[in-house]
Design a protein around this motif. Structure first.
Motif, short mmCIF file in Angstrom:
data_model
loop_
_atom_site.label_atom_id
_atom_site.label_comp_id
_atom_site.label_asym_id
_atom_site.label_seq_id
_atom_site.Cartn_x
_atom_site.Cartn_y
_atom_site.Cartn_z
N ARG A 175 54.49 -36.10 -25.11
CA ARG A 175 55.03 -35.48 -23.91
C ARG A 175 53.98 -35.53 -22.81
N LEU A 176 54.48 -35.58 -21.62
CA LEU A 176 53.61 -35.52 -20.46
C LEU A 176 53.41 -34.06 -20.12
N TYR A 177 52.18 -33.70 -19.85
CA TYR A 177 51.88 -32.33 -19.50
C TYR A 177 51.67 -32.22 -18.00
N GLN A 178 52.32 -31.26 -17.41
CA GLN A 178 52.15 -31.01 -16.00
C GLN A 178 51.64 -29.59 -15.84
N LYS B 64 49.40 -26.23 -35.26
CA LYS B 64 50.28 -27.36 -35.55
C LYS B 64 51.72 -27.04 -35.17
N SER B 65 52.14 -25.83 -35.45
CA SER B 65 53.50 -25.40 -35.13
C SER B 65 53.74 -25.42 -33.62
N LYS C 256 59.47 -28.21 -30.15
CA LYS C 256 60.25 -28.70 -29.01
C LYS C 256 60.13 -27.73 -27.83
N ASN C 257 59.75 -26.50 -28.11
CA ASN C 257 59.55 -25.48 -27.08
C ASN C 257 58.17 -24.84 -27.24
N ASP D 164 53.90 -18.21 -26.58
CA ASP D 164 54.14 -16.79 -26.26
C ASP D 164 54.22 -15.96 -27.54
N GLU D 165 54.92 -16.49 -28.53
CA GLU D 165 55.06 -15.78 -29.81
C GLU D 165 53.70 -15.66 -30.51
#
Length: 141
Positions: A63-66, A102-103, A108-109, A115-116
């Motif tokens: 994924r691209l990070y912004q 790792k999780s 996907k989120n 946050d969790e």
């Protein structure tokens, strides 16, 4: 996001990446063939978090990070300070923390997972150690 071709057989789309050098491969057979010749580690940080223990089937999403603020991006010196920190390396020996990282990384989120994770004291302590290294002036006395 496109798929990359397997670097071993050059026939199929890759589904996985080598945990050492991140070369794309499509199957266990191709992974075994790839490992016949030693490859280079991709980075010391992957080594320190136990990337060599990733199973052959585990894949981290591409994924691209912004970021909203360029000041949030760590520089080379800050990253090296994290890698060189004995306190961080010791923390990363904790299997629960490894699994949590790792999780988050494979989620996907990841923002929701992060946050969790921040609700747990162990992960908060870990992030505070990192912040104390990359932004020591901002820490309370």
């Amino acid at each position: 996001m496109g798929f990359r071709q397997c670097e071993v057989c050059k026939e199929a789309q890759s589904k996985y990446k080598c945990p050492s050098c991140l070369a794309p491969y499509c199957s266990v057979a191709c992974f075994r063939k790839h490992k016949e010749n030693p490859c280079q580690k991709s980075s010391p940080i992957l080594e320190s978090i136990g990337a060599q223990s990733l199973s052959k089937a585990e894949v981290l999403p591409e994924r691209l990070y912004q970021v909203e603020e360029s000041s949030w991006v760590l520089g080379k010196e800050q990253l090296e300070s994290i890698v060189e920190s004995k306190e961080i390396r010791d923390s990363l020996q904790n299997r629960e923390l490894q699994n949590l990282i790792k999780s988050i990384s494979s989620s996907k989120n990841p923002e929701d997972e992060l946050d969790e994770a921040m609700k747990g004291q162990n992960f908060r302590d870990f992030t505070e150690k990192i912040l104390s290294i990359v932004s020591p002036q901002e820490q309370d006395p």
